[in-house]
Design a protein around this motif. Sequence first.
Motif, PDB file in Angstrom:
ATOM      1  N   GLY A 442       5.057  18.550 -20.506  1.00 14.63           N
ATOM      2  CA  GLY A 442       4.514  19.256 -21.655  1.00 14.63           C
ATOM      3  C   GLY A 442       3.088  18.782 -21.906  1.00 14.63           C
ATOM      4  O   GLY A 442       2.718  17.662 -21.557  1.00 14.63           O
ATOM      5  N   VAL A 443       2.277  19.643 -22.480  1.00 14.31           N
ATOM      6  CA  VAL A 443       0.896  19.256 -22.720  1.00 14.31           C
ATOM      7  C   VAL A 443       0.412  19.850 -24.041  1.00 14.31           C
ATOM      8  O   VAL A 443       0.756  20.969 -24.403  1.00 14.31           O
ATOM      9  N   GLU A 444      -0.310  19.048 -24.790  1.00 16.37           N
ATOM     10  CA  GLU A 444      -1.026  19.543 -25.972  1.00 16.37           C
ATOM     11  C   GLU A 444      -2.497  19.285 -25.713  1.00 16.37           C
ATOM     12  O   GLU A 444      -2.923  18.134 -25.583  1.00 16.37           O
ATOM     13  N   ILE A 445      -3.249  20.356 -25.592  1.00 14.04           N
ATOM     14  CA  ILE A 445      -4.656  20.227 -25.215  1.00 14.04           C
ATOM     15  C   ILE A 445      -5.409  19.499 -26.329  1.00 14.04           C
ATOM     16  O   ILE A 445      -5.417  19.924 -27.480  1.00 14.04           O
ATOM     17  N   SER A 446      -6.054  18.402 -25.945  1.00 15.70           N
ATOM     18  CA  SER A 446      -6.792  17.586 -26.904  1.00 15.70           C
ATOM     19  C   SER A 446      -8.290  17.687 -26.605  1.00 15.70           C
ATOM     20  O   SER A 446      -8.691  18.061 -25.505  1.00 15.70           O
ATOM     21  N   PRO A 447      -9.125  17.326 -27.576  1.00 10.21           N
ATOM     22  CA  PRO A 447     -10.570  17.320 -27.329  1.00 10.21           C
ATOM     23  C   PRO A 447     -10.945  16.401 -26.158  1.00 10.21           C
ATOM     24  O   PRO A 447     -11.842  16.722 -25.371  1.00 10.21           O
ATOM     25  N   ASP A 448     -10.251  15.261 -26.026  1.00  8.96           N
ATOM     26  CA  ASP A 448     -10.539  14.344 -24.924  1.00  8.96           C
ATOM     27  C   ASP A 448     -10.239  14.995 -23.577  1.00  8.96           C
ATOM     28  O   ASP A 448     -10.995  14.833 -22.612  1.00  8.96           O
ATOM     29  N   MET A 449      -9.112  15.743 -23.516  1.00  8.65           N
ATOM     30  CA  MET A 449      -8.761  16.410 -22.268  1.00  8.65           C
ATOM     31  C   MET A 449      -9.807  17.465 -21.927  1.00  8.65           C
ATOM     32  O   MET A 449     -10.217  17.608 -20.764  1.00  8.65           O
ATOM     33  N   ARG A 450     -10.266  18.212 -22.935  1.00  3.11           N
ATOM     34  CA  ARG A 450     -11.294  19.219 -22.710  1.00  3.11           C
ATOM     35  C   ARG A 450     -12.573  18.573 -22.202  1.00  3.11           C
ATOM     36  O   ARG A 450     -13.222  19.076 -21.284  1.00  3.11           O
ATOM     37  N   THR A 451     -12.936  17.449 -22.799  1.00  2.00           N
ATOM     38  CA  THR A 451     -14.161  16.757 -22.394  1.00  2.00           C
ATOM     39  C   THR A 451     -14.057  16.265 -20.956  1.00  2.00           C
ATOM     40  O   THR A 451     -15.013  16.385 -20.171  1.00  2.00           O
ATOM     41  N   MET A 452     -12.900  15.704 -20.597  1.00  2.00           N
ATOM     42  CA  MET A 452     -12.695  15.239 -19.221  1.00  2.00           C
ATOM     43  C   MET A 452     -12.799  16.393 -18.236  1.00  2.00           C
ATOM     44  O   MET A 452     -13.430  16.270 -17.171  1.00  2.00           O
TER      45      MET A 452
END
Length: 801
Positions: A442-452
Amino acid sequence: MAQLKVHNSLKPGGTVPFTPKEEGKVSWYACGPTVYDHSHLGHARNYVSTDIIRRIMRDYFGFHVKFVMNITDIDDKIILKARRQRLLELEKAKTYTESNLSKFAATAFQSYAQSNLPELLKAPDNSELSPSNYAARRDAAYGKVLAGGTLTGEGKPGDAEAKMKMHLTNLTSAATAMQENKVFGGADEILLPYLDSLYKDSIDGSDHTIFTDVTKYWEDQFMGDMDALNVMRPDVITRVTAYVPQIASFVEQIINKGFAYEADGSVYFDITAFEKAGNPYARLRPESRNDKALQEEGEGSLSKNLGGKRGAGDFALWKKSKPGEPVWPSPWGEGRPGWHIECSVMASDVLGSNMDIHSGGIDLAFPHHDNELAQSEAYFCEHSKGPHNWVNYFLHMGHLSIAGSKMSKSLKNFQTIRDALRNDYTPRGMRVVFLMGRWNDGVEISPDMRTMAEGWETNVNNFFVNVKSLIAEKGASVSDGLKSLSLSGEEGLATSLDKAQKEMQIALSDSFDTPRAMRVLYELVKEGNIHINTHKTDVDIAGLEAVARWITKMVGIFGLDANASPPYTGLGWASSAATKKQSPKETAAPFVAVYQKVKAEVEALFLHSEALDKLLATDVDAEFYTLVSSGIIDPEALVLPYLRAVSKIRDEIRKLAPTSPSKKQILSLSDQIRDDDLTNLGVYLDDRGDDQGALIKFVPTSELLAQREEKAAKEREKLAQKEAAKLAREKLEREKEEKAKLSPLDMFRDKEKWSEWDADGIPTKTKEGDEVPKSAAKKMKKEWERQKKVHEEWKAKAGAA
């Protein structure tokens, strides 16, 4: 190549070896969408992740994959959507007085609250809920949930809170619309269930177009979204409405084998009989087999009152249609298929009694997939031979959550794919995000993931641009490659590439571990960039090209390049022009025009040097037609002769500028070539020092224009700040001048504070007649002296003026 292992939901725990039933071939059925509303990011997560695995199996492991996907175009949600939509259209066509429409909306408002948010109807004075008092009651009853709390006051918000917020949103919109006398259009969400309760029986169930008109529209929307995300179309698409006769026959066979029974026109699967015959039920989620909420969700909201079940967990294979529902003939009377049976029939029709892979979102594991398995294995089983195996590997994609709740159409807590692509993501950027998570997590898109993800994509983009520019500088064709060179120059890059390829094999063989695969590519790009930065004069072009071509192949396999196609033998992102059916001459035309324009403008300046004269006399067209005759089709390779000519001409006039009387015109032309002429073609000239010529870099025009606008915006901001500072200084000077005009004799002449002054105008007594304290007098004396100084300076300046 390492043995491919996968996470198989049929065998919980670690990975298991993947062995298709027929060597080199994979049969695969994927649960497709139920088409009645917009596709959202949860769908993107499911179908993009599925597409990634499909591409890896086909283009990396070399399997021939037969991929089948269904479209659910009839089920309870679709029936409700289509029926209510038709009823609303009919209601809007009626003639209403303003008073009658208001009463109608008020009744619907009450009905919606009663069904979904009954706390709103409770008031100390027993007054009726209305649009005017709704907001106060909403905040009192559900304020904590709206503020991010939970119904119980413990834990984190989940599906229940999301559902409540959805209902509150519908009522809030309706209350506003009703107060503004905009019932139709503004309060539709509360009108729909009320109209359905009144008139559903009036819908003709034999007119299937009422339902299929809706599903055809939303199927087209879904396919358009998938195309935008570069998700490959299925090899075979099946639709439930095309299979109803086969479904009825399939159900008959299950009855004949003793695993289903008819009750009041419906047919149910008999779990007890199935298990007594030695067949396992709920193989995927045994812990959920008695979950009543999941069972009811699987049966559908329109099936709650269908009776006759022998066992609580028995599920419908065929449903007796109630008034207002679509109908088809069957041995048990008019009815419609159950939800789960559709996939069993369609998958078996195309792929047979046994398939390699069945996939879908994790939320389908129970009851949908467990029920699929049971009814399919009941259909195919031979009592004398024991249980039948319908699916060898079940792959379940992890769901996407938002604020702790599963993103879903029914909860209306979703962002549509179209909105996401319009406002927040590019198709490639979204796919990079999904590649950075395991497909079955499962995944919840976070700002950190977007930045990476954005950092990963930027690094790869820049690496491709830099490698291609270095190849172009050497005069080689990017599409043709540096075939005359080898990896013998710099062993470091060859070693790094070999290591990365082995690590990639390990990662993808480990159940398609794309997060690890993405790290492998990132680290290889990093090593390539280090090499470029530390070997400025002796760069191993061949080594860099080999690295870039392999990375190109891998990003192609991952579906990150919508303009590329297998076997992904290019270098870098494929140009969008490569997908257009243009002749080489048409492709080169804009670049030829810029070359001719630049050449004419330079000749008009009457500049001369041996090198410049030679460049202007070069037959660039001949070089272009040589490439065409050699079979080069890559757009970037075809236009390089003209770009190199423009770049070298620009380099040469820049050398002449310092000693030329036309210096200003030369520098202006140089900037125009770089910032306008080539930017509009998606080309950037990267100027370098040490007498090195500019590097030619292919960068998307939109990106270059954005950079240009950003640069212009910063310049405008800088000028604005400069102007603001100037105005502030001028204002301060004016204020100082006005203050300087005041004579020190008059500066303390305030009769509201003082009653006597000395000869210099400094107060000696307060208004009340008291002596001014020495400390205050001393302070005023210092202020007086400062004012005297600035006043004298002002008088001198004014006199001089």
